[in-house]
Structure formats: C-alpha cells, structure tokens
Design a protein around this motif. Structure first.
Motif, PDB file in Angstrom:
ATOM      1  N   ILE A 114       0.857  -1.192   0.000  1.00  0.00           N
ATOM      2  CA  ILE A 114       0.000   0.000   0.000  1.00  0.00           C
ATOM      3  C   ILE A 114       0.891   1.239   0.000  1.00  0.00           C
ATOM      4  O   ILE A 114       1.721   1.417   0.896  1.00  0.00           O
ATOM      5  CB  ILE A 114      -0.925   0.018   1.248  1.00  0.00           C
ATOM      6  N   ALA A 115       0.720   2.078  -1.021  1.00  0.00           N
ATOM      7  CA  ALA A 115       1.465   3.347  -1.068  1.00  0.00           C
ATOM      8  C   ALA A 115       0.617   4.390  -0.374  1.00  0.00           C
ATOM      9  O   ALA A 115      -0.473   4.718  -0.840  1.00  0.00           O
ATOM     10  CB  ALA A 115       1.718   3.747  -2.521  1.00  0.00           C
ATOM     11  N   GLY A 116       1.088   4.904   0.765  1.00  0.00           N
ATOM     12  CA  GLY A 116       0.331   5.919   1.499  1.00  0.00           C
ATOM     13  C   GLY A 116      -0.258   5.359   2.774  1.00  0.00           C
ATOM     14  O   GLY A 116      -1.050   4.420   2.734  1.00  0.00           O
ATOM     15  N   ARG A 148      13.540  -2.314  -3.794  1.00  0.00           N
ATOM     16  CA  ARG A 148      12.426  -2.788  -4.619  1.00  0.00           C
ATOM     17  C   ARG A 148      11.649  -3.848  -3.859  1.00  0.00           C
ATOM     18  O   ARG A 148      12.238  -4.656  -3.123  1.00  0.00           O
ATOM     19  CB  ARG A 148      12.954  -3.377  -5.940  1.00  0.00           C
ATOM     20  N   LEU A 149      10.330  -3.854  -4.054  1.00  0.00           N
ATOM     21  CA  LEU A 149       9.471  -4.818  -3.355  1.00  0.00           C
ATOM     22  C   LEU A 149       8.612  -5.551  -4.368  1.00  0.00           C
ATOM     23  O   LEU A 149       7.947  -4.920  -5.197  1.00  0.00           O
ATOM     24  CB  LEU A 149       8.550  -4.083  -2.367  1.00  0.00           C
ATOM     25  N   ARG A 150       8.611  -6.907  -4.273  1.00  0.00           N
ATOM     26  CA  ARG A 150       7.755  -7.722  -5.162  1.00  0.00           C
ATOM     27  C   ARG A 150       6.421  -7.961  -4.467  1.00  0.00           C
ATOM     28  O   ARG A 150       6.364  -8.223  -3.266  1.00  0.00           O
ATOM     29  CB  ARG A 150       8.415  -9.087  -5.398  1.00  0.00           C
ATOM     30  N   THR A 151       5.337  -7.879  -5.232  1.00  0.00           N
ATOM     31  CA  THR A 151       4.011  -8.078  -4.647  1.00  0.00           C
ATOM     32  C   THR A 151       3.019  -8.559  -5.693  1.00  0.00           C
ATOM     33  O   THR A 151       3.318  -8.581  -6.895  1.00  0.00           O
ATOM     34  CB  THR A 151       3.534  -6.747  -4.003  1.00  0.00           C
ATOM     35  N   ARG A 152       1.821  -8.941  -5.205  1.00  0.00           N
ATOM     36  CA  ARG A 152       0.727  -9.340  -6.120  1.00  0.00           C
ATOM     37  C   ARG A 152      -0.088  -8.123  -6.560  1.00  0.00           C
ATOM     38  O   ARG A 152      -0.527  -8.018  -7.688  1.00  0.00           O
ATOM     39  CB  ARG A 152      -0.272 -10.304  -5.408  1.00  0.00           C
ATOM     40  N   LEU A 153      -0.331  -7.224  -5.566  1.00  0.00           N
ATOM     41  CA  LEU A 153      -1.224  -6.084  -5.827  1.00  0.00           C
ATOM     42  C   LEU A 153      -0.698  -4.841  -5.113  1.00  0.00           C
ATOM     43  O   LEU A 153      -0.215  -4.928  -3.987  1.00  0.00           O
ATOM     44  CB  LEU A 153      -2.638  -6.414  -5.294  1.00  0.00           C
ATOM     45  N   VAL A 154      -0.816  -3.700  -5.787  1.00  0.00           N
ATOM     46  CA  VAL A 154      -0.447  -2.423  -5.185  1.00  0.00           C
ATOM     47  C   VAL A 154      -1.725  -1.600  -5.002  1.00  0.00           C
ATOM     48  O   VAL A 154      -2.526  -1.482  -5.930  1.00  0.00           O
ATOM     49  CB  VAL A 154       0.532  -1.642  -6.098  1.00  0.00           C
ATOM     50  N   ALA A 155      -1.921  -1.063  -3.803  1.00  0.00           N
ATOM     51  CA  ALA A 155      -3.044  -0.134  -3.582  1.00  0.00           C
ATOM     52  C   ALA A 155      -2.455   1.266  -3.483  1.00  0.00           C
ATOM     53  O   ALA A 155      -1.552   1.512  -2.686  1.00  0.00           O
ATOM     54  CB  ALA A 155      -3.793  -0.488  -2.305  1.00  0.00           C
ATOM     55  N   ALA A 156      -2.963   2.165  -4.320  1.00  0.00           N
ATOM     56  CA  ALA A 156      -2.517   3.570  -4.241  1.00  0.00           C
ATOM     57  C   ALA A 156      -3.458   4.292  -3.298  1.00  0.00           C
ATOM     58  O   ALA A 156      -4.608   4.562  -3.624  1.00  0.00           O
ATOM     59  CB  ALA A 156      -2.534   4.209  -5.624  1.00  0.00           C
ATOM     60  N   ALA A 157      -2.946   4.556  -2.078  1.00  0.00           N
ATOM     61  CA  ALA A 157      -3.690   5.355  -1.090  1.00  0.00           C
ATOM     62  C   ALA A 157      -2.859   6.608  -0.855  1.00  0.00           C
ATOM     63  O   ALA A 157      -2.745   7.090   0.265  1.00  0.00           O
ATOM     64  CB  ALA A 157      -3.869   4.553   0.194  1.00  0.00           C
ATOM     65  N   ASP A 158      -2.251   7.094  -1.951  1.00  0.00           N
ATOM     66  CA  ASP A 158      -1.267   8.174  -1.841  1.00  0.00           C
ATOM     67  C   ASP A 158      -1.866   9.553  -2.102  1.00  0.00           C
ATOM     68  O   ASP A 158      -1.167  10.484  -2.512  1.00  0.00           O
ATOM     69  CB  ASP A 158      -0.049   7.891  -2.752  1.00  0.00           C
TER      70      ASP A 158
END
Ligand SMILES: Cc1cc2nc3c(=O)[nH]c(=O)nc-3n(C[C@H](O)[C@H](O)[C@H](O)COP(=O)(O)OP(=O)(O)OC[C@H]3O[C@@H](n4cnc5c(N)ncnc54)[C@H](O)[C@@H]3O)c2cc1C
Length: 408
Positions: free
Chosen positions: A9-11, A158-168
């Motif tokens: 989650i960004a933010g 760097r971070l590997r993930t399945r899904l990014v949520a932009a809460a920025d």
C-alpha cells in the motif's frame, strides 16, 4: 521470485492504514509505505480536522475490531440542523425519525478527531505480525506484469508483490504514473478548520449554516467543544487566518451566533484548499486506487473519508475472498469488480456535493427562495427525509460485509 508481501500500500493516511489493518487482520501479508514520519503523523499538530463518521463507517470499524479504541473519543451526532443565511426555513434531521415508534437509539453518525483515528490505526497496525510499515520512505514507481508487480522506492530498494493499492492522496504519484486521467477543478474556497469551546452543551446537534461564501459547519465534539469547518473565499481566507486572536474570535462569533452561549476558539487554526477530483479509472494492471487517490469531493456533506472507507470495505472483501479461494489477488477481473462496485457511489457524492455547494453559494434572490422552499419541503416529507438520512449514514445499497459490521 518470492513476493515481499501479497499487498503493498502506497500511502499511510487514514485510508491506506485502514486497508492495511483490515487486510493484515485477515492474515494477508501487507506492507504500507509512507513518505512521512509516523511520529509526526500521529502528533497533535499534524491534522486539525475532525471527521463526520457515518454510521455505516462505524460499522466498518466494528467489523475490523477498531471501534472500541475510538468509541470513547467519539461524539454521537443525534440531530443535524441545516439553515440558509437569514432564512426562517430550515431542514432538521433527527435520529429518532429513523425508526419512528421504536426505541432505537442509533445516531446519525459520530464526530471523531482525525488524530484519534490515526492513532487507533497505527496502534492496531503494530499488533499484526503480517503488517510492516516502511516510513518515512517514499514510493518512486511501480512496474506490473502478468506475473506480479514491483514497487520501487526512492531509496533504490524494490518490493515484489501481487497487488499495489494507491492510497497516496489527491495528487497520487502512482495514479499519474499509471496514466490514469482525472476530471478535476479547484473551488475558489478554502476550508478553515478550528475548535471552539462553548458555554452550553451541544446535545449532539450538528449545525450547517449556508453563508454566501459557503457552508459554516458546527460539529459536536466530546465535552462542550465543537469543530468548525468554515468555508471561505480563497482570497479572503489568508487574511482571516492571520488575524490576531481577538479579531479572529469576533469574526467566528459573527458566523456562529449565540445559541450555545459564550463561544471561544481553542487551539490552532488550519486551512485546506478545496477541490473536486474524479479519476477516470480506479484500477490499472495490478493497481487499485483508494480514497483521495481515486476521488476528492467538497467537504460540504462531510463524506470524503466515508467514501474512502467504503472503498476499503469493498476492496478488502474482494482481496480476502479471492485469497481464500487461492486466486491471484491482482487478477484483472477482481480489480474490475472493485471499480464497478465503487464508482457509482463516488460519482453520485461528487455530483451532489458540487451541486449543493453551487446552489447554496448563489446569492440570486429567486435561487435563494427556491432552495429555502426546497429545504422546508424536504423537512415536511418524513419518508424522503428518512431516505436522505439513511443515504448520508451509508447504510443503503449493496454493502460489503465490513460495512454491515461483519468481519471479513
Ligand atoms: C476541511 C475538510 C474537512 C473534511 N471533513 C470530512 C468529514 O467530516 N468527513 C469525511 O468523511 N471526510 C472529510 N474530509 C475528507 C477527508 O479528510 C479525506 O477524504 C481523507 O483524509 C483522505 O485520506 P487519504 O488517506 O485518502 O489521503 P491522505 O490523507 O492525503 O493520505 C495520503 C498519504 O499518502 C502519502 N504519500 C503520498 N505520496 C507518497 C509517496 N510517493 N510515497 C509514500 N507515501 C506517499 C502521504 O504522505 C499521505 O500520508 C474533509 C476534508 C477537508 C479538506
């Protein structure tokens, strides 16, 4: 290559932290990244706002087990009085009209200081081993492919993930980087926020006065205090904010009135530029926008955070259900379902709040007369009033489990 977390989650604002707590609480490995220092974000000087938390949002806090940490510092909204400048006609919402003839005691919502919400979220986040907070660190960019996503941080990691949520937030760097366009404009208004102490108790009554510059809201807080959201012309606001204490208090009293006896500002003054923004898409490859990264509305109805909370309730349910079925949580059909679920609610509130702001900031006499009769007419139509109350409470429509107070 293994993932660093299933969800990044960004933010770590109110929406980002709520999503993190909801998902990590259901066992999802989650990383939240915020460019600000958590000590500053949870400090008293970070955000002077209070939030009107709709009853439906309280149910979300219930569903993730956060409400007990908030309840003691939340003031119930039992009535809302809406009045136009100088008009004897008004609209009065009363929680007792929600279920006439019963003893139900559900309030219309609650007023909670943002710092209380923030601290409750950070405290709860610290209890989940599956949740890591990287702050203060900034997200620089993301790359997505069929196989997964990589989030690059400004420090080069760097971070590997399945899904990014932009809460920025409103200027969401990830939304821009994904090429998602927006419809947006700035209002020529500034939201001045402060707290006042008053002589008489408010009895849980929230007041919205429509003044020519915009709404002046008096929101009941714990104790004999109220939070003020004073919408003022953007060019006048800096002068008001710079006034010496006594002159600022006099300007405030002139708008507040004397219905609660002596009134005095306590604590700092804050200001927020007001804007409307709608992202054309809420999703891209392995990316979902939530909260103000997806939509920003005028605070006239105190609904901005509530829409974000409903985003979180919907996205968390989709993610957790998919994971339980062993699916990839970044799959496009899941993200499209999230967008379909959330778009109409956010668009409707953008249109309603924009329309109300324009209507009530209009000083042309026939328009003023028509809107005053409109207020009085709604006031005399209990079924319509009930429907409007329930809509504002966020208890209508296709609600995710969390928004019905159920766990994920
Ligand atoms: C005057 C006013 C009164 C309001 N009153 C109400 C109300 O009564 N009820 C209500 O429901 N709503 C209300 N709102 C709306 C509500 O406050 C917002 O909708 C809500 O705070 C938005 O939260 P957010 O988490 O989406 O965004 P933000 O609070 O903007 O959080 C975004 C976060 O992302 C971080 N970030 C940004 N870029 C990066 C990056 N590159 N890397 C890492 N981190 C990054 C930021 O540091 C920030 O912490 C009001 C708004 C205003 C202006």
């Amino acid at each position: 290559m293994t993932d660093d977390a299933e969800l990044v989650i960004a933010g770590g604002g109110l929406n980002g932290m709520l999503l993190a707590v909801a998902c990590a609480g259901a066992g999802l490995s989650t990383i939240v990244i915020d460019r600000q220092d958590p000590a500053a974000m949870t400090g008293d000087r970070f955000d002077g706002r209070t939030s009107a938390i709709a009853y439906g949002s309280r149910l979300v806090f219930d569903g993730i087990g956060l409400w007990p940490a908030i309840e003691g510092e939340a003031e119930s909204i039992r009535e809302i009085r809406v009045a136009d400048d100088g008009s004897p006609l008004f609209l009065h919402y009363d929680h007792r009209e929600l279920a006439p003839g019963t003893t139900t005691n559900i309030p219309l919502g609650y007023i909670v200081e943002n710092r209380v919400l923030r601290r409750a979220l950070f405290d709860q986040a610290a209890t989940f081993p599956s949740l890591r907070l990287f702050a203060p660190r900034a997200v620089a960019s993301m790359d997505a492919s069929e196989g997964g996503a990589t989030v690059s941080l400004a420090d080069g990691s760097r971070l590997r993930t399945r899904l990014v949520a932009a809460a920025d937030g409103q200027n969401s760097p990830l939304r821009r980087a994904a090429g998602i366009r927006t419809v947006e404009w700035r209002y020529s208004q500034t939201g001045i926020v402060t707290t006042v102490a008053h002589q008489r108790p408010h009895r849980g009554v929230a007041v919205e006065h429509f003044l020519p510059a915009g709404p002046f809201a008096i929101l009941p807080m714990t104790g004999n205090r109220s939070s003020i959201v004073w919408t003022e012309q953007a060019d006048l606001a800096p002068r008001l904010l710079a006034l010496p204490d006594a002159e600022f208090a006099a300007e405030l009293r002139a708008r507040f009135g004397d219905f609660l006896g002596e009134v005095a500002p306590v604590g700092p003054r804050w200001s927020y530029p007001l804007a409307l923004m709608q992202a054309e898409r809420y999703v891209a490859r392995r990316l979902a926008l939530v909260g103000e990264a997806a939509h920003v509305i005028h605070p006239i109805a105190g609904q901005g955070l509530n829409i974000g909370i409903r985003d979180i309730a919907a996205l968390a349910e989709i993610i957790i259900d998919a994971r339980r079925l062993g699916l990839d949580i970044g799959d496009p059909p899941l993200l499209e379902r999230y967008e379909r679920w959330r778009r109409a609610d956010a668009l409707l509130l953008a249109a309603v709040t924009d329309g109300l702001n324009r209507l009530f900031s209009n000083t042309i006499p026939p328009v003023k007369l028509a809107r005053d009769f409109g207020l009085a007419a709604v006031n005399r139509l209990p079924p319509l009033k009930r429907l409007l109350m329930q809509h504002a409470m966020g208890v209508l429509g296709d609600r995710p489990r969390l928004a019905r107070g159920q766990p994920l």
